[in-house]
Design a protein around this motif. Structure first.
Motif, PDB file in Angstrom:
ATOM      1  N   SER A   1      36.679  44.157  33.919  1.00  0.00           N
ATOM      2  CA  SER A   1      36.472  42.906  34.649  1.00  0.00           C
ATOM      3  C   SER A   1      37.684  41.998  34.449  1.00  0.00           C
ATOM      4  O   SER A   1      38.468  42.181  33.524  1.00  0.00           O
ATOM      5  N   CYS A   2      37.842  41.029  35.346  1.00  0.00           N
ATOM      6  CA  CYS A   2      39.025  40.164  35.330  1.00  0.00           C
ATOM      7  C   CYS A   2      39.072  39.330  34.051  1.00  0.00           C
ATOM      8  O   CYS A   2      38.085  38.718  33.662  1.00  0.00           O
ATOM      9  N   LEU A   3      40.258  39.314  33.445  1.00  0.00           N
ATOM     10  CA  LEU A   3      40.489  38.548  32.217  1.00  0.00           C
ATOM     11  C   LEU A   3      40.221  37.056  32.417  1.00  0.00           C
ATOM     12  O   LEU A   3      39.839  36.344  31.503  1.00  0.00           O
ATOM     13  N   ILE A   4      40.465  36.583  33.641  1.00  0.00           N
ATOM     14  CA  ILE A   4      40.402  35.154  33.918  1.00  0.00           C
ATOM     15  C   ILE A   4      39.013  34.739  34.395  1.00  0.00           C
ATOM     16  O   ILE A   4      38.414  33.824  33.851  1.00  0.00           O
ATOM     17  N   CYS A   5      38.500  35.424  35.430  1.00  0.00           N
ATOM     18  CA  CYS A   5      37.270  34.927  36.065  1.00  0.00           C
ATOM     19  C   CYS A   5      36.091  35.888  35.915  1.00  0.00           C
ATOM     20  O   CYS A   5      35.005  35.595  36.396  1.00  0.00           O
ATOM     21  N   LYS A   6      36.326  37.057  35.249  1.00  0.00           N
ATOM     22  CA  LYS A   6      35.276  38.045  34.980  1.00  0.00           C
ATOM     23  C   LYS A   6      34.771  38.800  36.210  1.00  0.00           C
ATOM     24  O   LYS A   6      33.846  39.604  36.119  1.00  0.00           O
TER      25      LYS A   6
ATOM     26  N   LYS B   1      43.695  44.841  40.424  1.00  0.00           N
ATOM     27  CA  LYS B   1      43.680  43.476  40.951  1.00  0.00           C
ATOM     28  C   LYS B   1      42.259  42.926  40.980  1.00  0.00           C
ATOM     29  O   LYS B   1      41.317  43.650  41.333  1.00  0.00           O
ATOM     30  N   CYS B   2      42.141  41.650  40.640  1.00  0.00           N
ATOM     31  CA  CYS B   2      40.827  40.992  40.696  1.00  0.00           C
ATOM     32  C   CYS B   2      40.474  40.675  42.145  1.00  0.00           C
ATOM     33  O   CYS B   2      41.271  40.104  42.883  1.00  0.00           O
ATOM     34  N   GLU B   3      39.252  41.033  42.512  1.00  0.00           N
ATOM     35  CA  GLU B   3      38.763  40.812  43.879  1.00  0.00           C
ATOM     36  C   GLU B   3      38.592  39.330  44.190  1.00  0.00           C
ATOM     37  O   GLU B   3      38.605  38.933  45.350  1.00  0.00           O
ATOM     38  N   ASN B   4      38.420  38.532  43.137  1.00  0.00           N
ATOM     39  CA  ASN B   4      38.127  37.116  43.341  1.00  0.00           C
ATOM     40  C   ASN B   4      39.379  36.235  43.262  1.00  0.00           C
ATOM     41  O   ASN B   4      39.711  35.527  44.202  1.00  0.00           O
ATOM     42  N   CYS B   5      40.105  36.286  42.133  1.00  0.00           N
ATOM     43  CA  CYS B   5      41.202  35.316  41.928  1.00  0.00           C
ATOM     44  C   CYS B   5      42.578  35.923  42.146  1.00  0.00           C
ATOM     45  O   CYS B   5      43.585  35.215  42.065  1.00  0.00           O
ATOM     46  N   GLY B   6      42.650  37.233  42.397  1.00  0.00           N
ATOM     47  CA  GLY B   6      43.942  37.854  42.700  1.00  0.00           C
ATOM     48  C   GLY B   6      44.784  38.209  41.494  1.00  0.00           C
ATOM     49  O   GLY B   6      45.897  38.738  41.632  1.00  0.00           O
ATOM     50  N   PHE B   7      44.285  37.912  40.292  1.00  0.00           N
ATOM     51  CA  PHE B   7      44.983  38.277  39.054  1.00  0.00           C
ATOM     52  C   PHE B   7      45.241  39.792  39.038  1.00  0.00           C
ATOM     53  O   PHE B   7      44.365  40.584  39.383  1.00  0.00           O
ATOM     54  N   VAL B   8      46.479  40.181  38.665  1.00  0.00           N
ATOM     55  CA  VAL B   8      46.849  41.603  38.612  1.00  0.00           C
ATOM     56  C   VAL B   8      47.211  41.957  37.178  1.00  0.00           C
ATOM     57  O   VAL B   8      47.820  41.145  36.461  1.00  0.00           O
TER      58      VAL B   8
HETATM   59 ZN   LIG Z   1      39.769  37.024  38.572  1.00  0.00          ZN
END
Ligand SMILES: [Zn+2]
Length: 271
Positions: free
Chosen positions: A5-10, A34-41
């Motif tokens: 899961s995304c480090l930033i927004c989960k 890549k995060c589906e929500n915030c775009g973090f890669v």
């Molecule tokens: Zn995210």
């Protein structure tokens, strides 16, 4: 294949692209997700390395450029250090940066920015996980003994693969303190294996949206982005006096972008 899961927004993340490092620093095919929500890669390959592999990679990468005035992977580095020193000096003199507690450069590497700041008459402590054996660096234990009015963090976030580490950095900042951050941020990260920023020790790539989420999760109130030095200042508190100094003395013509809230510099410039 299991996902992280995304480090930033989960939110959920998905495979994005790969890059073949052709055995540079013993890396081969690296998978970026890549995060589906915030775009973090991030590099899933790096995130899943054992601690031993990870530390060896960092050790080898650090030793390849420290104690030189010219870093091949970042030729503007040295010039930027002086600009960063000057902007910190300026904000200190204007009493925009809080100073009731010590100042710290977390992840300072060989400590060049701190040396320059100290020569300028600003007292800043050095901390680096990989340099604690040096006598002028704080150890892990001493680091934890206080909070810091200013925590400087340059070119560190892209090396971090654990949410815990981001939160530890933030937790060291006093409740009226500030963060001075230098990190590459893009509106979107392109799936381009030739992107210069995909270097062997870089594992986390931040979008504007992921930074805004962090800003809000950590409860910062105001921010300044200074374009020439690429330094971003996040403030936990800001009073009316500071705000009027900023509005009157720090102009966009001089490269200062201020917002009460999250200074979305990349969004502003893309419009
Ligand atoms: Zn995210």
């Amino acid at each position: 294949m299991n996902t992280l899961s995304c480090l930033i927004c989960k939110a959920e993340t998905k495979f994005y692209f790969s890059k073949d490092f052709q055995h540079s620093f013993e890396l081969n095919l690296i998978d970026y997700h890549k995060c589906e929500n915030c775009g973090f890669v991030f590099s899933k390959t790096h995130y899943e390395m054992s601690d031993t592999e990870w530390e060896k990679l960092n050790f080898n990468c650090h030793n390849s450029y420290q104690n030189q005035t010219y870093n091949l992977s970042d030729p503007r580095w040295y010039e930027r250090l002086y600009l960063q020193c000057e902007v910190i000096y300026k904000l200190a003199k204007l009493e925009i940066l809080p100073n009731s507690l010590p100042w710290l450069d977390w992840g300072c590497g060989d400590g060049k920015l701190v040396d320059i700041l100290n020569n300028r008459g600003l007292n800043v402590q050095k901390y680096d996980l990989y340099m604690q054996h040096n006598s002028d660096y704080l150890t892990n234990e001493v680091l934890q003994e206080t909070k810091y009015s200013l925590l400087i963090n340059t070119s560190v976030f892209e090396h971090i693969r654990e949410r815990h580490t981001l939160d530890v950095i933030n937790s060291l900042i006093a409740k009226d303190g500030a963060l001075a951050l230098h990190v590459l941020v893009k509106e979107d990260i392109s799936p381009d294996p030739d992107w210069f920023y995909l270097q062997p020790p870089h594992v986390s790539f931040f979008t504007n949206q992921s930074m805004q989420i962090l800003f809000e999760q950590w409860n910062y109130k105001a921010s300044i982005y200074h374009v020439p030095s690429r330094l971003w200042f996040w403030f936990r508190e800001m009073d009316k006096v500071q705000m009027s100094v900023i509005k009157n003395l720090l102009t966009e013509a001089d490269g200062f972008y201020f917002k009460e809230g999250f200074m979305n510099y990349w969004g502003v410039m893309n419009k």
